[in-house]
Design an enzyme around this catalytic site. Structure first.
Site, PDB file in Angstrom:
ATOM      1  CB  CYS A  86      -0.774  -0.045   1.232  1.00 18.50           C
ATOM      2  SG  CYS A  86      -2.161   1.008   1.129  1.00 18.50           S
ATOM      3  CG  HIS A 203      -3.499  -3.421   3.342  1.00 20.96           C
ATOM      4  ND1 HIS A 203      -2.389  -2.921   4.139  1.00 20.96           N
ATOM      5  CD2 HIS A 203      -4.063  -2.483   2.774  1.00 20.96           C
ATOM      6  CE1 HIS A 203      -2.567  -1.734   4.011  1.00 20.96           C
ATOM      7  NE2 HIS A 203      -3.479  -1.238   3.145  1.00 20.96           N
ATOM      8  CD  GLU A 205      -0.649  -5.403   5.692  1.00 18.53           C
ATOM      9  OE1 GLU A 205      -0.731  -6.131   4.828  1.00 18.53           O
ATOM     10  OE2 GLU A 205      -0.936  -4.145   5.795  1.00 18.53           O
TER      11      GLU A 205
END
Lengths: 232, 82
Positions: A86, A203, A205
Site C-alpha cells: 500500500c 494488504h 498482512e
C-alpha cells in the site's frame, strides 16, 4: 532469517506486518525507524502501509527521501528482498525502485473493501508457493492506488513477466468492474526486474487470520519465508 | 528572490480531481468549459543574496525534478521573480 519492518511517521500497518512475521512466519523481526540506516542484519524488509508524512506532497514522496530509503536501495541492489504494501508500494515507486506511479483513485473515493486479486506469476520470491491464476481475497484501503505508467513501461512489465497481481472478480476474471481504483491494466502489484522488490496495493498482512475474513495473505509471506529458507 | 514552481499532470494522465471540479463548475452554470486540470504551485523564497538568478533557477529546477514533481506523471515549470 531476519525481517525488518520500516516505520515512518504516519505508518500504521507496521504492527500488523510485525505480527504476521512473528506469529505466522515464526521468525525474528525488528521495527526499523526511518532515520536508521543499518540494514545489515536483515534478509527482508517490509515497507508497511499507512500515511507516511501525512501523504504530504504526494503519497510516499517524502518518505522516499528519508535516510532509511537510501539503505533500502542499496539493500535491494544486493539482492535482498523488499516488500512494499500500500503506502509501501507508493514509496517504492517514488523512490524509483519500481516503475510507474500511484495516483488518485478513478472515482476519487477512499476505497476500503475486500478485493480479489489473481496471481499473474508465481515466478517471484513472494509468490513461489502460489500458482498462476490463483485468486486471493485481500483487503484494500487507499485513496491513491490507481497505478499508472506509460505504454513502454507497461510493455516492458508484460514482456518481463513482472505484473504479479491483477484485480479480478471472485472467479478470477479480470474486469473493469472488479478494478477498485482504475489501475492501468488492473495492476494490483508488480516486481522489479531482478524480482526481489515487490509492491502491491492490497494488504496481505491484514488477511492472515480467518477471524479477519481471509487468510489468503499467508501465501505471500509463506512464499517469502520458503525463498529465504532455501537461500540460508 | 522567489522561485515559483508550477507542477501539472502530464497530458494523458487521468485527472479525476480535475474532472470533479469541472463537474462542480458546470453545476454552477458555467458553460463552455472544455477541461479542468488540477496542479500544484510552490513559492520558494531564496535567502537574500545567497544565489544569483541563474543559480536560483538551476536550484529550483533541481528541486522540482527531485522532489516537487514526480516526472513519471507530472511536468513542471519554473519562474524566477527577482
Amino acid at each position: 532469517m531476519k525481517f525488518g519492518v520500516i516505520v515512518f511517521p504516519g505508518s500504521n500497518c507496521d504492527h500488523d506486518a510485525y505480527h504476521v512475521i512473528s506469529k505466522h512466519v515464526g521468525q525474528p523481526v525488528d521495527f526499523i525507524w526511518h532515520r536508521d540506516t543499518d540494514l545489515h542484519s536483515y534478509d527482508a524488509v517490509i515497507i508497511p502501509g499507512g500515511f507516511s508524512y501525512g501523504d504530504y506532497l504526494r503519497a510516499g514522496a517524502l518518505a522516499s527521501l528519508s535516510p532509511v530509503m537510501a539503505s533500502v536501495k542499496e539493500f535491494a541492489a544486493r539482492g535482498r528482498f523488499v516488500l512494499g504494501i500500500c503506502n509501501g508500494f507508493q514509496i517504492l515507486c517514488e523512490a524509483g525502485l519500481l516503475p510507474g506511479a500511484l495516483i488518485r483513485n478513478r472515482d476519487l473515493h477512499f476505497v476500503c473493501e475486500h478485493t480479489y486479486v489473481r496471481v499473474e506469476t508465481s515466478a517471484t520470491p513472494f509468490t513461489g508457493e502460489l500458482k498462476n491464476g490463483d485468486v486471493l481475497r485481500l483487503p484494500v484501503a487507499h485513496a491513491e492506488g490507481n497505478y499508472v505508467c506509460d505504454d513502454a513501461t507497461l510493455d516492458q512489465l508484460r514482456r518481463e513477466d513482472r505484473i504479479v497481481f491483477r484485480y479480478c472478480d471472485e472467479r478470477g476474471e479480470v474486469t473493469e468492474a472488479a478494478n477498485p481504483n482504475g489501475a492501468r491494466d488492473s495492476i494490483a502489484g508488480i516486481c522489479s526486474r531482478e524480482r526481489n522488490v515487490i509492491g502491491l496495493m492490497p494488504h496481505p498482512e491484514r488477511a492472515c487470520e480467518d477471524l479477519l475474513g481471509s487468510s489468503d495473505g499467508r501465501g505471500i509471506f509463506g512464499s517469502l519465508a520458503t525463498t529465504l529458507a532455501a537461500l540460508a | 528572490m522567489k522561485a515559483k514552481v508550477y507542477v501539472t499532470l502530464k497530458l494523458g494522465v487521468l485527472d479525476p480531481q480535475g474532472k470533479a471540479i469541472q463537474h462542480a463548475v458546470e453545476l454552477l452554470g458555467y458553460e463552455g468549459v472544455a477541461d479542468v486540470r488540477q496542479g500544484k504551485y510552490f513559492e520558494i523564497k531564496m535567502a537574500d543574496g545567497a544565489l544569483g538568478e541563474e543559480d536560483a533557477r538551476k536550484a529550483a529546477e533541481r528541486m522540482a525534478r527531485e522532489v516537487l514533481a514526480n516526472p513519471v506523471i507530472e511536468d513542471y515549470r519554473v519562474e524566477i521573480e527577482p
